[in-house]
Design a protein around this motif. Structure first.
Motif, PDB file in Angstrom:
ATOM      1  N   PRO A   9       0.736  -1.416  -0.081  1.00 33.01           N
ATOM      2  CA  PRO A   9       0.101  -0.028   0.036  1.00 33.01           C
ATOM      3  C   PRO A   9       0.962   1.164   0.078  1.00 33.01           C
ATOM      4  CG  PRO A   9      -0.895  -1.556   1.470  1.00 33.01           C
ATOM      5  CD  PRO A   9       0.629  -2.108   1.099  1.00 33.01           C
ATOM      6  N   ALA A  10       0.398   2.303  -0.514  1.00 33.00           N
ATOM      7  CA  ALA A  10       1.331   3.396  -0.733  1.00 33.00           C
ATOM      8  C   ALA A  10       0.107   4.535  -1.387  1.00 33.00           C
ATOM      9  CB  ALA A  10       2.558   3.462  -1.662  1.00 33.00           C
ATOM     10  N   PHE A  11       0.533   5.806  -0.865  1.00 35.38           N
ATOM     11  CA  PHE A  11      -0.308   6.795  -1.278  1.00 35.38           C
ATOM     12  C   PHE A  11      -2.022   6.899  -1.165  1.00 35.38           C
ATOM     13  CE2 PHE A  11       2.866   6.229  -4.669  1.00 35.38           C
ATOM     14  CZ  PHE A  11       3.816   6.449  -4.251  1.00 35.38           C
ATOM     15  N   GLY A  12      -2.275   6.263  -0.051  1.00 39.55           N
ATOM     16  CA  GLY A  12      -3.574   5.800   0.131  1.00 39.55           C
ATOM     17  C   GLY A  12      -4.258   4.841  -0.587  1.00 39.55           C
ATOM     18  N   ALA A 116       8.347  14.162  -5.415  1.00 42.61           N
ATOM     19  CA  ALA A 116       9.095  14.405  -4.079  1.00 42.61           C
ATOM     20  C   ALA A 116       8.148  13.789  -2.921  1.00 42.61           C
ATOM     21  CB  ALA A 116       9.216  15.805  -3.896  1.00 42.61           C
ATOM     22  N   LYS A 117       6.867  14.018  -3.099  1.00 46.74           N
ATOM     23  CA  LYS A 117       6.136  13.438  -2.085  1.00 46.74           C
ATOM     24  C   LYS A 117       5.281  11.831  -2.360  1.00 46.74           C
ATOM     25  CE  LYS A 117       2.104  15.734  -3.978  1.00 46.74           C
ATOM     26  NZ  LYS A 117       0.784  16.913  -3.813  1.00 46.74           N
ATOM     27  N   GLY A 118       5.798  11.355  -3.487  1.00 47.29           N
ATOM     28  CA  GLY A 118       5.636  10.081  -3.884  1.00 47.29           C
ATOM     29  C   GLY A 118       6.603   8.845  -4.239  1.00 47.29           C
ATOM     30  N   PRO A 119       6.995   8.917  -5.424  1.00 44.28           N
ATOM     31  CA  PRO A 119       8.058   7.783  -5.858  1.00 44.28           C
ATOM     32  C   PRO A 119       9.426   8.108  -5.215  1.00 44.28           C
ATOM     33  CG  PRO A 119       6.692   8.584  -7.630  1.00 44.28           C
ATOM     34  CD  PRO A 119       6.288   9.560  -6.595  1.00 44.28           C
ATOM     35  N   ALA A 120       9.792   9.143  -4.630  1.00 43.25           N
ATOM     36  CA  ALA A 120      10.921   9.386  -4.127  1.00 43.25           C
ATOM     37  C   ALA A 120      11.324   8.687  -3.103  1.00 43.25           C
ATOM     38  CB  ALA A 120      11.067  10.990  -3.497  1.00 43.25           C
ATOM     39  N   ALA A 121       9.956   8.180  -2.305  1.00 47.06           N
ATOM     40  CA  ALA A 121      10.179   7.103  -1.198  1.00 47.06           C
ATOM     41  C   ALA A 121      10.669   5.907  -1.519  1.00 47.06           C
ATOM     42  CB  ALA A 121       8.969   7.200  -0.472  1.00 47.06           C
ATOM     43  N   PHE A 122      10.494   5.622  -2.578  1.00 45.27           N
ATOM     44  CA  PHE A 122      11.112   4.151  -3.047  1.00 45.27           C
ATOM     45  C   PHE A 122      12.320   4.263  -3.142  1.00 45.27           C
ATOM     46  CE2 PHE A 122       7.126   4.251  -6.165  1.00 45.27           C
ATOM     47  CZ  PHE A 122       6.029   3.755  -5.248  1.00 45.27           C
ATOM     48  N   PRO A 202      -5.926  11.850  -4.004  1.00 49.92           N
ATOM     49  CA  PRO A 202      -5.727  13.037  -3.444  1.00 49.92           C
ATOM     50  C   PRO A 202      -4.157  13.387  -3.377  1.00 49.92           C
ATOM     51  CG  PRO A 202      -6.807  11.936  -1.855  1.00 49.92           C
ATOM     52  CD  PRO A 202      -6.692  11.094  -3.306  1.00 49.92           C
ATOM     53  N   HIS A 203      -3.560  12.411  -3.375  1.00 58.07           N
ATOM     54  CA  HIS A 203      -1.928  12.471  -2.719  1.00 58.07           C
ATOM     55  C   HIS A 203      -1.221  13.112  -3.876  1.00 58.07           C
ATOM     56  CE1 HIS A 203       1.596  10.867  -0.519  1.00 58.07           C
ATOM     57  NE2 HIS A 203       2.247  11.031  -1.508  1.00 58.07           N
ATOM     58  N   PHE A 204      -1.699  13.247  -5.287  1.00 57.95           N
ATOM     59  CA  PHE A 204      -0.838  13.805  -6.341  1.00 57.95           C
ATOM     60  C   PHE A 204      -1.777  14.741  -6.911  1.00 57.95           C
ATOM     61  CE2 PHE A 204       0.797   9.465  -5.963  1.00 57.95           C
ATOM     62  CZ  PHE A 204       2.197   9.855  -5.877  1.00 57.95           C
ATOM     63  N   ASP A 205      -1.041  15.974  -7.423  1.00 59.45           N
ATOM     64  CA  ASP A 205      -1.964  16.754  -8.416  1.00 59.45           C
ATOM     65  C   ASP A 205      -1.700  16.481  -9.835  1.00 59.45           C
ATOM     66  OD1 ASP A 205      -2.569  18.537  -6.130  1.00 59.45           O
ATOM     67  OD2 ASP A 205      -0.538  19.310  -6.109  1.00 59.45           O
ATOM     68  N   MET A 206      -2.703  16.260 -10.347  1.00 62.65           N
ATOM     69  CA  MET A 206      -2.596  15.676 -11.787  1.00 62.65           C
ATOM     70  C   MET A 206      -3.808  16.210 -12.588  1.00 62.65           C
ATOM     71  SD  MET A 206      -2.877  11.650 -11.686  1.00 62.65           S
ATOM     72  CE  MET A 206      -1.810  11.311 -10.381  1.00 62.65           C
ATOM     73  N   VAL A 233      -6.416  -0.223   4.253  1.00 63.99           N
ATOM     74  CA  VAL A 233      -5.185   0.043   3.778  1.00 63.99           C
ATOM     75  C   VAL A 233      -4.309   0.906   4.668  1.00 63.99           C
ATOM     76  CG1 VAL A 233      -4.303   1.387   1.578  1.00 63.99           C
ATOM     77  CG2 VAL A 233      -6.341   0.071   1.344  1.00 63.99           C
ATOM     78  N   GLU A 234      -3.159   0.281   4.838  1.00 62.63           N
ATOM     79  CA  GLU A 234      -2.070   1.029   5.413  1.00 62.63           C
ATOM     80  C   GLU A 234      -1.216   1.448   4.556  1.00 62.63           C
ATOM     81  OE1 GLU A 234       1.110  -1.399   7.253  1.00 62.63           O
ATOM     82  OE2 GLU A 234       0.325  -3.147   6.349  1.00 62.63           O
ATOM     83  N   ASP A 235      -0.562   2.784   4.588  1.00 62.03           N
ATOM     84  CA  ASP A 235       0.438   3.366   3.733  1.00 62.03           C
ATOM     85  C   ASP A 235       1.710   2.999   4.046  1.00 62.03           C
ATOM     86  OD1 ASP A 235       1.813   4.892   2.177  1.00 62.03           O
ATOM     87  OD2 ASP A 235       0.281   6.742   2.334  1.00 62.03           O
ATOM     88  N   ALA A 236       2.367   1.761   3.370  1.00 62.22           N
ATOM     89  CA  ALA A 236       3.402   1.262   3.585  1.00 62.22           C
ATOM     90  C   ALA A 236       4.573   2.196   3.263  1.00 62.22           C
ATOM     91  CB  ALA A 236       3.738  -0.001   2.712  1.00 62.22           C
ATOM     92  N   VAL A 237       4.622   3.094   2.339  1.00 67.19           N
ATOM     93  CA  VAL A 237       5.607   4.000   1.826  1.00 67.19           C
ATOM     94  C   VAL A 237       5.711   5.096   3.031  1.00 67.19           C
ATOM     95  CG1 VAL A 237       6.172   6.120   0.249  1.00 67.19           C
ATOM     96  CG2 VAL A 237       5.205   3.772  -0.523  1.00 67.19           C
ATOM     97  N   ARG A 238       4.523   5.499   3.483  1.00 72.50           N
ATOM     98  CA  ARG A 238       4.872   6.644   4.752  1.00 72.50           C
ATOM     99  C   ARG A 238       5.165   5.838   6.015  1.00 72.50           C
ATOM    100  NH1 ARG A 238      -0.203  10.932   4.099  1.00 72.50           N
ATOM    101  NH2 ARG A 238       0.717  12.265   2.775  1.00 72.50           N
ATOM    102  N   ALA A 239       4.989   4.533   5.997  1.00 71.97           N
ATOM    103  CA  ALA A 239       5.089   4.084   7.498  1.00 71.97           C
ATOM    104  C   ALA A 239       6.613   4.219   7.796  1.00 71.97           C
ATOM    105  CB  ALA A 239       4.676   2.574   7.486  1.00 71.97           C
TER     106      ALA A 239
END
Length: 239
Positions: A9-12, A116-122, A202-206, A233-239
Motif C-alpha cells: 500500500p502507498a499513497f492511500g 518528491a511526495k511520492g516515488p522518491a520514497a521508493f 488526492p495524494h498527487f496533483d494531476m 489500507v495501510e500506507d507502507a511508503v509513509r510508514a
C-alpha cells in the motif's frame, strides 16, 4: 497457498501499482485464498510487478494472471456478460491500461513536486551519496519511455482534451450502474478500480484527477469498490 508479489500500500491506495491492485482484485473476485509478499521485485520474471507463485507455477503480468485463474480454476470473470459486453469490457480495460496509466506515470514521476511526495520514497534504501543519481537515472528512463510511447509528446492543453474525453467516456459507460457492465462486478472492474483509483488519488496533483472529479459517478465508484474490496489500507511508503 498462492502468493501475490506486490509493492505494498502507498499513497492511500491498496498498492502503488494499479496493475497490482487489478491482480489482487481478480483474486478477490475469484474467491481464491492468497497471501501477499512485498519482497519479490528483484526476482520478478519480467522485471515488473505483479506476479504470482501458484504452487510453484510462476505467472507474471496482471492479464496473464487473469488467464491463469480462468484456465486453472475455471472461474469466469465475465459470466454475467453478453458476448458483446465481453468484447467491450476487454477493450475498455485496454483503454485504461494504455491511456490513463501513462498519464498517471507522467504525473507521478515527471512532476518534481509529485515525485518528491511520492516515488522518491521508493529510493529510501539507496545510500544517500548515490540516491540522487539513482533517482535521476530512473526518472530519465521513464521520460524516455513516455516520449517513445507518445504521452509526453502532447502539450498540456492537448492532454487536457484527451483526458477530458476519456473520463467522460468512462462516466458515460458507468452511468448509474454499480459496476461498469451491470449489477455484478466483472473482470473489467478490477482494472477500472485499479486505474481510476490511482488517477483519482488526492495524494498527487494531476489533470486526470481533476477530470475524474468532475464526474460524481466515477468518484462514488472508487469509494464504493474500495469499501467493498479494500476496506483497510495501510500506507507502507509513509510508514
Amino acid at each position: 497457498m498462492l502468493t501475490l508479489y506486490t509493492f505494498g500500500p502507498a499513497f492511500g491506495l491498496p498498492d502503488a501499482s494499479p496493475f497490482v491492485v487489478k491482480a489482487e482484485m481478480l483474486l478477490k473476485l475469484a474467491g481464491l485464498p492468497y497471501q501477499t509478499d512485498r519482497g519479490g521485485f528483484r526476482r520478478a520474471p519480467k522485471g515488473k510487478l505483479p506476479y504470482i507463485d501458484d504452487d510453484g507455477e510462476i505467472v507474471a503480468d496482471s492479464t496473464l494472471i487473469r488467464l491463469h485463474i480462468e484456465r486453472k480454476y475455471g472461474f469466469d470473470f465475465d459470466a454475467a456478460l453478453t458476448p458483446a459486453q465481453r468484447g467491450a469490457a476487454w477493450m475498455f480495460e485496454k483503454a485504461l491500461e494504455d491511456h490513463f496509466y501513462w498519464h498517471v506515470v507522467q504525473a507521478r514521476w515527471c512532476d518534481d513536486a509529485n515525485f518528491a511526495k511520492g516515488p522518491a520514497a521508493f529510493f529510501k534504501a539507496v545510500p544517500w551519496p548515490v540516491r540522487p543519481l539513482a533517482q535521476a537515472f530512473i526518472r530519465r528512463k521513464i521520460r524516455n519511455t513516455l516520449h517513445g510511447q507518445g504521452t509526453s509528446r502532447f502539450t498540456p492543453a492537448e492532454q487536457v482534451q484527451l483526458l477530458r474525453r476519456g473520463t467522460q467516456a468512462a462516466a458515460q459507460l458507468l452511468g448509474d450502474k454499480p459496476y461498469f457492465f451491470g449489477s455484478t462486478p466483472c473482470g473489467a472492474d478490477a482494472t477500472a478500480f485499479g486505474f481510476i483509483a490511482a488517477a483519482a488519488s488526492p495524494h498527487f496533483d494531476m489533470t486526470l484527477r481533476d477530470e475524474i472529479g468532475m464526474h460524481p459517478n466515477l468518484v462514488d465508484y472508487v469509494k464504493r469498490l474500495r469499501r467493498e474490496f479494500f476496506p483497510v489500507v495501510e500506507d507502507a511508503v509513509r510508514a
